[in-house]
Design a protein around this motif. Structure first.
Motif, mmCIF file in Angstrom:
data_model
loop_
_atom_site.group_PDB
_atom_site.id
_atom_site.type_symbol
_atom_site.label_atom_id
_atom_site.label_comp_id
_atom_site.label_asym_id
_atom_site.label_seq_id
_atom_site.Cartn_x
_atom_site.Cartn_y
_atom_site.Cartn_z
ATOM 1 N N VAL A 28 13.405 -5.867 1.421
ATOM 2 C CA VAL A 28 12.076 -6.345 1.043
ATOM 3 C C VAL A 28 11.771 -7.670 1.710
ATOM 4 O O VAL A 28 10.665 -7.921 2.166
ATOM 5 C CB VAL A 28 11.964 -6.471 -0.490
ATOM 6 N N ILE B 82 7.596 -8.209 4.200
ATOM 7 C CA ILE B 82 6.588 -8.878 3.392
ATOM 8 C C ILE B 82 5.568 -9.529 4.313
ATOM 9 O O ILE B 82 5.830 -9.744 5.507
ATOM 10 C CB ILE B 82 7.195 -9.954 2.467
ATOM 11 N N LEU C 270 3.624 -9.282 -4.649
ATOM 12 C CA LEU C 270 4.909 -9.767 -5.141
ATOM 13 C C LEU C 270 4.778 -11.116 -5.845
ATOM 14 O O LEU C 270 5.337 -11.314 -6.921
ATOM 15 C CB LEU C 270 5.898 -9.874 -3.976
ATOM 16 N N GLU D 1 4.016 -6.847 -0.473
ATOM 17 C CA GLU D 1 5.004 -5.932 0.101
ATOM 18 C C GLU D 1 4.360 -5.256 1.311
ATOM 19 O O GLU D 1 3.191 -4.887 1.295
ATOM 20 C CB GLU D 1 5.415 -4.878 -0.927
#
Length: 248
Positions: free
Chosen positions: A39, A43, A200, A246
């Motif tokens: 992740v 991003i 996020l 994300e």
């Protein structure tokens, strides 16, 4: 700083049976990885700006008096008398409450002259006192300044207009800022042949001062019998959000 964080769980992805222990290990040449590491590489961070224009509902006026005299005591005494006269005018004639009148600057200082024979010498003193006045009837600001000037005010700075209750506009500017962040993130993702996923993190960068003051346009007529003309115009209410998405 306000901050909302949506936790991203860490999932262990293993290609072979792990024996005991925790964390990233290897077995028979097979490596392990964590989803949160993936992740971190997927991003996009953007800054969204939101701004609206609104009509001001309060004016902050700086009304002051400067007095020169031969002695510091004389300058201070005369200045105090003038300020008291202005204060009485504001309270009694204009019905402005005590809470809306406050002193923001006061000093007494010597005035210096210089010549080759005597060097630097004191040539009298200047006393200065400034009041900040909060006033809500914006249509009468010019008349108020005229009256203060007639009462002895000789140091009137720019008038600042604002909105007294800032919270009523914050939701609107936050929505605009978030929409702007969505637009930017979407454009970045499309350029990279990717797609935007969930949000996020979100943080508001300027919650302490979301309103930008607007200075007035103030013009004095050539005829001393005419009033100052003061146009409040509009003020800008703005905020800024840092948003992390994300990237799929």
């Amino acid at each position: 700083m306000n901050k909302w964080i949506k936790p991203v769980g860490s999932v262990l992805i293993a290609g072979a049976l792990l024996v005991g222990g925790a964390g990233a290990t290897s077995f028979a040449g097979v490596s392990t990885a964590y989803a949160d590491q993936a992740v971190d590489r997927n991003i996009v961070n953007v800054v969204g700006n939101g701004e609206i224009s609104v009509k001001p509902d309060i004016a902050y006026l700086s009304i002051g008096v400067d007095t020169r005299a031969d002695t510091a005591q004389s300058a201070q005494k005369t200045n105090a008398e003038k300020i008291q006269k202005i204060s009485d005018l504001l309270k009694n004639t204009w019905k402005i409450e005590d809470k809306d009148i406050k002193s923001v600057s006061f000093y007494v200082q010597p005035n210096y002259t210089y010549n080759d024979k005597e060097g630097q010498t004191v040539k009298g003193y200047t006393a200065h006192h400034t009041l900040q006045v909060s006033y809500r009837d914006l249509s009468r600001v010019g008349k108020l300044l005229d009256d203060a000037s007639s009462a002895g005010a000789n140091s009137i700075d720019n008038v600042n207009f604002s909105v007294e209750n800032r919270d009523q506009y914050e939701e609107q500017v936050i929505q605009k800022a978030m929409a702007n962040a969505d637009l930017k993130a979407g454009a970045i993702a499309r350029a990279a042949k990717r797609q935007i996923g969930m949000v996020l993190t979100v943080s508001q960068n300027d919650v302490s001062n979301p309103v930008i003051f607007a200075k007035s346009e103030m013009a004095a007529a050539a005829d001393n019998n005419s009033s100052n003309w003061v146009a409040p115009g509009e003020v800008k209410v703005s905020t800024q959000l840092s948003v992390q998405y994300e990237l799929k």
